[in-house]
Design an enzyme around this catalytic site. Structure first.
Site, PDB file in Angstrom:
ATOM      1  CD  GLN A  38     -32.440  29.100  29.912  1.00  0.00           C
ATOM      2  OE1 GLN A  38     -31.984  27.972  30.166  1.00  0.00           O
ATOM      3  NE2 GLN A  38     -32.046  29.800  28.843  1.00  0.00           N
ATOM      4  CG  ASP A  93     -21.390  31.748  29.582  1.00  0.00           C
ATOM      5  OD1 ASP A  93     -21.817  30.691  30.069  1.00  0.00           O
ATOM      6  OD2 ASP A  93     -20.423  31.788  28.801  1.00  0.00           O
ATOM      7  CD  GLU A 113     -28.316  30.883  24.760  1.00  0.00           C
ATOM      8  OE1 GLU A 113     -27.256  30.388  25.209  1.00  0.00           O
ATOM      9  OE2 GLU A 113     -29.461  30.481  25.070  1.00  0.00           O
ATOM     10  N   GLY A 145     -30.228  25.045  18.522  1.00  0.00           N
ATOM     11  CA  GLY A 145     -29.053  24.607  17.777  1.00  0.00           C
ATOM     12  C   GLY A 145     -29.357  23.568  16.718  1.00  0.00           C
ATOM     13  CG  ASP A 162     -20.706  26.485  26.700  1.00  0.00           C
ATOM     14  OD1 ASP A 162     -20.378  27.697  26.771  1.00  0.00           O
ATOM     15  OD2 ASP A 162     -20.935  25.772  27.692  1.00  0.00           O
ATOM     16  CB  SER A 163     -25.694  22.276  25.752  1.00  0.00           C
ATOM     17  OG  SER A 163     -25.224  21.135  26.455  1.00  0.00           O
ATOM     18  CB  THR A 164     -28.434  23.846  29.839  1.00  0.00           C
ATOM     19  OG1 THR A 164     -29.218  23.606  28.654  1.00  0.00           O
ATOM     20  CG2 THR A 164     -28.426  25.334  30.141  1.00  0.00           C
ATOM     21  CG  ASP A 165     -26.677  20.102  33.491  1.00  0.00           C
ATOM     22  OD1 ASP A 165     -27.008  20.445  34.639  1.00  0.00           O
ATOM     23  OD2 ASP A 165     -25.523  20.236  33.025  1.00  0.00           O
TER      24      ASP A 165
HETATM   25  N1  SAM Z   1     -21.044  26.231  30.376  1.00  0.00           N
HETATM   26  C1  SAM Z   1     -22.342  25.943  30.923  1.00  0.00           C
HETATM   27  C2  SAM Z   1     -22.432  24.517  31.351  1.00  0.00           C
HETATM   28  O1  SAM Z   1     -21.602  23.709  30.950  1.00  0.00           O
HETATM   29  O2  SAM Z   1     -23.325  24.222  32.142  1.00  0.00           O
HETATM   30  C3  SAM Z   1     -23.397  26.270  29.922  1.00  0.00           C
HETATM   31  C4  SAM Z   1     -23.260  27.672  29.452  1.00  0.00           C
HETATM   32  S1  SAM Z   1     -24.531  28.404  28.602  1.00  0.00           S
HETATM   33  C5  SAM Z   1     -25.255  29.402  29.808  1.00  0.00           C
HETATM   34  C6  SAM Z   1     -25.698  27.157  28.231  1.00  0.00           C
HETATM   35  C7  SAM Z   1     -26.680  27.733  27.249  1.00  0.00           C
HETATM   36  O3  SAM Z   1     -27.238  26.730  26.410  1.00  0.00           O
HETATM   37  C8  SAM Z   1     -27.889  28.420  27.904  1.00  0.00           C
HETATM   38  O4  SAM Z   1     -27.760  29.815  27.749  1.00  0.00           O
HETATM   39  C9  SAM Z   1     -29.100  27.855  27.183  1.00  0.00           C
HETATM   40  O5  SAM Z   1     -30.089  28.818  26.896  1.00  0.00           O
HETATM   41  C10 SAM Z   1     -28.462  27.289  25.923  1.00  0.00           C
HETATM   42  N2  SAM Z   1     -29.219  26.222  25.268  1.00  0.00           N
HETATM   43  C11 SAM Z   1     -29.857  25.179  25.866  1.00  0.00           C
HETATM   44  N3  SAM Z   1     -30.452  24.395  24.942  1.00  0.00           N
HETATM   45  C12 SAM Z   1     -30.174  24.956  23.725  1.00  0.00           C
HETATM   46  C13 SAM Z   1     -30.506  24.609  22.385  1.00  0.00           C
HETATM   47  N4  SAM Z   1     -31.259  23.516  22.118  1.00  0.00           N
HETATM   48  N5  SAM Z   1     -30.031  25.402  21.390  1.00  0.00           N
HETATM   49  C14 SAM Z   1     -29.278  26.503  21.660  1.00  0.00           C
HETATM   50  N6  SAM Z   1     -28.933  26.897  22.919  1.00  0.00           N
HETATM   51  C15 SAM Z   1     -29.385  26.121  23.929  1.00  0.00           C
END
Ligand code: SAM
Length: 291
Positions: A38, A93, A113, A145, A162-165
Site C-alpha cells: 500500500q 500503528d 501486521e 493474519g 484492527d484491519s484496514t477496510d
Molecule cells: N484502525 C484503523 C482502521 O480501523 O481503519 C486500522 C489501523 S491499522 C493501520 C490497519 C492495518 O491492517 C494496516 O497497517 C494494514 O497493513 C493491516 N492489514 C491489512 N490487511 C491485513 C492482513 N490480511 N493481515 C495483517 N494485517 C493486515
C-alpha cells in the site's frame, strides 16, 4: 482565509459512496512510501494532529485515535476474565497494542501486521501510538493474519482485528466467514474476538456482512458502537464474538461484573463502565437493518 476558499495544501479522502469526502488542511508533509502492500502517507494537519493514511484512507488521527483504540481494546478485555494472551491482527500503528498492555493481567501481546513498513513508520513518526511496541511483552509478526492463524496452534484470550477496510488492500482477507471461524477456534474457552466493522452511514452493507459472518461463527455475538471522528461519519461499529466455556454462553456482554469494573485501567479518556454498557444500545434504524 474564509471557510469556502480551498486552502493551499489539503489531503482529501474519498468515502465509499464516491460522492462524499473528508478534506484536511495539511501543515506539513512528514513521510510517504509505496510499499509492496500500500501507499503510506503521514502528515501533520492544522486541526487534528498527525495523521496516518494508507492508500488515501485515514487510519488514525493523533488527536482523536484514543476513542477508537480504547473501544476496540477495553470492551473485549473487560469482558474476558483476566486476559493473559492477546493477538492484534492489523493494528500496525500500535494504538491497539498500547491499550491492551494497560491491563496488568496481559502477559503477552502479538501484533500480526502484514506490512512491516507501517510499523517502522509508526515507530519513527507516531511515537504516541507506537511506543508500547517496545514493551518486552510485545512481539511483532509480519504476515497475513489468515496465514498466521492457520500456521499457529496457539490459543488466545482475546483476538482484536484492527484491519484496514474490507475493500482496501489485504484487508478483505480479514472479513470472511472462514477467517472468523478460524479466530473462534483459536480462542480459549471464555475468549473474545472483536473486529472493527465499519460504519452504518457509508459502509452499511459491509458492516452488516461482517456482523452476520461473526454472528454465524460465534454462538454468542453482538455489535457495539463508539464515536470515532477520524473515520467516515464518526459513527463506528465493532462486532464481538465470545467462545463459550463448558457450553455456558456469556450471559450478556454489556453488564460488567463489579470485579471487572474495579479492573478498568486508570486514566482512560473515553472508555468507562457506563460507556461499555451504553455502547451495546443499538438504535432501531441499525438493529432493524442488522436483523
Ligand atoms: N484502525 C484503523 C482502521 O480501523 O481503519 C486500522 C489501523 S491499522 C493501520 C490497519 C492495518 O491492517 C494496516 O497497517 C494494514 O497493513 C493491516 N492489514 C491489512 N490487511 C491485513 C492482513 N490480511 N493481515 C495483517 N494485517 C493486515
Amino acid at each position: 482565509m474564509n471557510r469556502n476558499e480551498k486552502s493551499p495544501f489539503c489531503f482529501r479522502e474519498v468515502y465509499q459512496d464516491q460522492r462524499s469526502f473528508l478534506e484536511l488542511e495539511v501543515s506539513r508533509w512528514v513521510y510517504s512510501r509505496e510499499t509492496s502492500f500500500q501507499k503510506i502517507d503521514i502528515f501533520d494537519t492544522v486541526s487534528h494532529g498527525r495523521v496516518l493514511a494508507l492508500d488515501g484512507i485515514v487510519q488514525t488521527m493523533e488527536r482523536w485515535e484514543f476513542m477508537y483504540h480504547e473501544m476496540i481494546a477495553h470492551v473485549p478485555l473487560q469482558i474476558c476474565e483476566r486476559p493473559k494472551h492477546v493477538l492484534v491482527i492489523g493494528g500496525g500503528d500500535g494504538g491497539t497494542i498500547r491499550e491492551a498492555l494497560k491491563h496488568p493481567s496481559v502477559e503477552s501481546a502479538v501484533l500480526c501486521e502484514i506490512d512491516r513498513d507501517v510499523v517502522e513508520a509508526a515507530k519513527t513518526y507516531l511515537p504516541t501510538l507506537s511506543h508500547a511496541l517496545s514493551d518486552p511483552r510485545v512481539s511483532c509478526v509480519f504476515e497475513d493474519g489468515v496465514a498466521y492463524l492457520k500456521g499457529s496452534s496457539q490459543t488466545w484470550d482475546a483476538i482484536l482485528i484492527d484491519s484496514t477496510d474490507p475493500t482496501a488492500g489485504e484487508g478483505g482477507h480479514l472479513f470472511t466467514d472462514a477467517f472468523y471461524a478460524l479466530c473462534r477456534d483459536r480462542l480459549v474457552p471464555g475468549g473474545v474476538c472483536v473486529a472493527q466493522t465499519e460504519n452504518p452511514i457509508y459502509d452499511r452493507e459491509w458492516m452488516r456482512t461482517a456482523y452476520r459472518r461473526i454472528a454465524a461463527a460465534f454462538p454468542t455475538a453482538g455489535i457495539y458502537l463508539g464515536f470515532s471522528p477520524q473515520y467516515p461519519s464518526g459513527f463506528w461499529t465493532y462486532s464481538i464474538g465470545y467462545r463459550s466455556q463448558d457450553g455456558q454462553n456469556k450471559p450478556d456482554f454489556y453488564q460488567l461484573s463489579p470485579e471487572a469494573v474495579r479492573r478498568i485501567p486508570p486514566h482512560l479518556r473515553y472508555y468507562t463502565s457506563d460507556i461499555h454498557s451504553a455502547a451495546f444500545q443499538i438504535p432501531p434504524f441499525l438493529s432493524d437493518y442488522l436483523a
